[in-house]
Scaffold this motif. Sequence first.
Motif, PDB file in Angstrom:
ATOM      1  N   GLU A 131      23.641  45.610  62.613  1.00 53.85           N
ATOM      2  CA  GLU A 131      24.334  44.677  63.501  1.00 53.85           C
ATOM      3  C   GLU A 131      24.119  45.045  64.970  1.00 53.85           C
ATOM      4  O   GLU A 131      23.965  44.158  65.818  1.00 53.85           O
ATOM      5  N   LEU A 150      21.066  33.181  62.879  1.00 57.42           N
ATOM      6  CA  LEU A 150      20.567  34.418  62.304  1.00 57.42           C
ATOM      7  C   LEU A 150      19.815  34.077  61.027  1.00 57.42           C
ATOM      8  O   LEU A 150      20.354  33.405  60.139  1.00 57.42           O
ATOM      9  N   SER A 171      23.985  31.320  59.511  1.00 56.90           N
ATOM     10  CA  SER A 171      23.152  32.313  58.840  1.00 56.90           C
ATOM     11  C   SER A 171      22.281  31.617  57.808  1.00 56.90           C
ATOM     12  O   SER A 171      22.765  30.789  57.035  1.00 56.90           O
ATOM     13  N   ARG A 227      29.848  38.966  57.145  1.00 59.82           N
ATOM     14  CA  ARG A 227      30.572  39.591  58.244  1.00 59.82           C
ATOM     15  C   ARG A 227      30.481  38.798  59.544  1.00 59.82           C
ATOM     16  O   ARG A 227      31.204  39.086  60.495  1.00 59.82           O
ATOM     17  N   ARG A 228      29.608  37.798  59.571  1.00 60.63           N
ATOM     18  CA  ARG A 228      29.468  37.016  60.795  1.00 60.63           C
ATOM     19  C   ARG A 228      30.673  36.103  61.000  1.00 60.63           C
ATOM     20  O   ARG A 228      31.158  35.477  60.063  1.00 60.63           O
ATOM     21  N   THR A 229      31.160  36.048  62.237  1.00 63.90           N
ATOM     22  CA  THR A 229      32.322  35.224  62.543  1.00 63.90           C
ATOM     23  C   THR A 229      31.961  33.947  63.283  1.00 63.90           C
ATOM     24  O   THR A 229      32.795  33.058  63.423  1.00 63.90           O
ATOM     25  N   GLN A 230      30.733  33.863  63.766  1.00 62.30           N
ATOM     26  CA  GLN A 230      30.307  32.647  64.452  1.00 62.30           C
ATOM     27  C   GLN A 230      28.795  32.493  64.333  1.00 62.30           C
ATOM     28  O   GLN A 230      28.069  33.452  64.089  1.00 62.30           O
ATOM     29  N   ALA A 257      24.819  41.749  67.228  1.00 61.77           N
ATOM     30  CA  ALA A 257      25.993  41.010  66.749  1.00 61.77           C
ATOM     31  C   ALA A 257      27.270  41.642  67.269  1.00 61.77           C
ATOM     32  O   ALA A 257      27.328  42.839  67.509  1.00 61.77           O
ATOM     33  N   ALA A 273      25.634  38.606  56.226  1.00 62.20           N
ATOM     34  CA  ALA A 273      26.009  37.228  56.556  1.00 62.20           C
ATOM     35  C   ALA A 273      27.517  37.024  56.450  1.00 62.20           C
ATOM     36  O   ALA A 273      28.121  36.321  57.272  1.00 62.20           O
TER      37      ALA A 273
END
Length: 276
Positions: free
Chosen positions: A271, A93, A32, A26-29, A276, A24
């Motif tokens: 990912e 996500l 989560s 590492r997500r940029t958009q 992702a 979570a």
Amino acid sequence: MPIKVVHIAGPPGSGKTTLARRLAARRTQGASHHLRLTGGKKAGTTGSAPALRLAIPDDDMDSSTTAAIDPDLVFERLPAEIQRLHRPRSSTLVFVETDAEPHFRHAYSYDVRVFIMPCPNALADVFRSRQQAEAAVRRAMHDTVDFAEEVFGLTRDARLDTPRDSIKRFDPPPVNERDRDVLAFIDGALGSRLAVQFMLQPCYHVLTDSDVVLLNLGVGPDSDAAELCAHRLQALLDRLKREGTRPAWFAACEPADPEDALSMQAVLRIESLIGA
């Protein structure tokens, strides 16, 4: 916008939440969400199936929700809970973290399935002995109730309301023929996935349906059993590959260690499966 659901299963204390938080972070958009399903007795009941409780960590995620789901309703309630989190105007996500109970495994058509396990105290924690595997196959081959329990994880309480006496039982063939059939089932290409499943202890059956399997070297005892377990798991997964079944991607690593090269490969693998 799409919704993707990742199932992270494994024994208690194996590092499931740590892995979900790392992914979570590492997500940029997009949003989560993390649903952690754990068991617990229904309030005011005795001898009944345990209730399932949703308890979500409140950091590194975009929402925190709690709910109680009866095991008999998990196939209805879990999809509804996941859909409730989805926001059509943004990508979503959802990490569904559970132990290895079969009702979690089959309750939703997850986009990615991850199994993570701690280092075992001994190989017998993960693998059945040859004798145990053969005995389990015999029971399943000659009793449809035992087959449903062994292969699909259906407990006695979860069966259809059919008297056990009315369920078809098969008379075992002579000992020599029976043993030959059992060995052929375990060693042959036919039913390879089930054969591998029979070689594992029940709480590890879910790894045969997983896309990624991780042995968490940072959790559990520091012993030779971990290395031996890793070699044996890789051999079982390689067997599935040789016999035409798509096996899980496997690594023995430390998911909590950002410097661990294999754990980074695992994250990137998950990912890529998520898209992702």
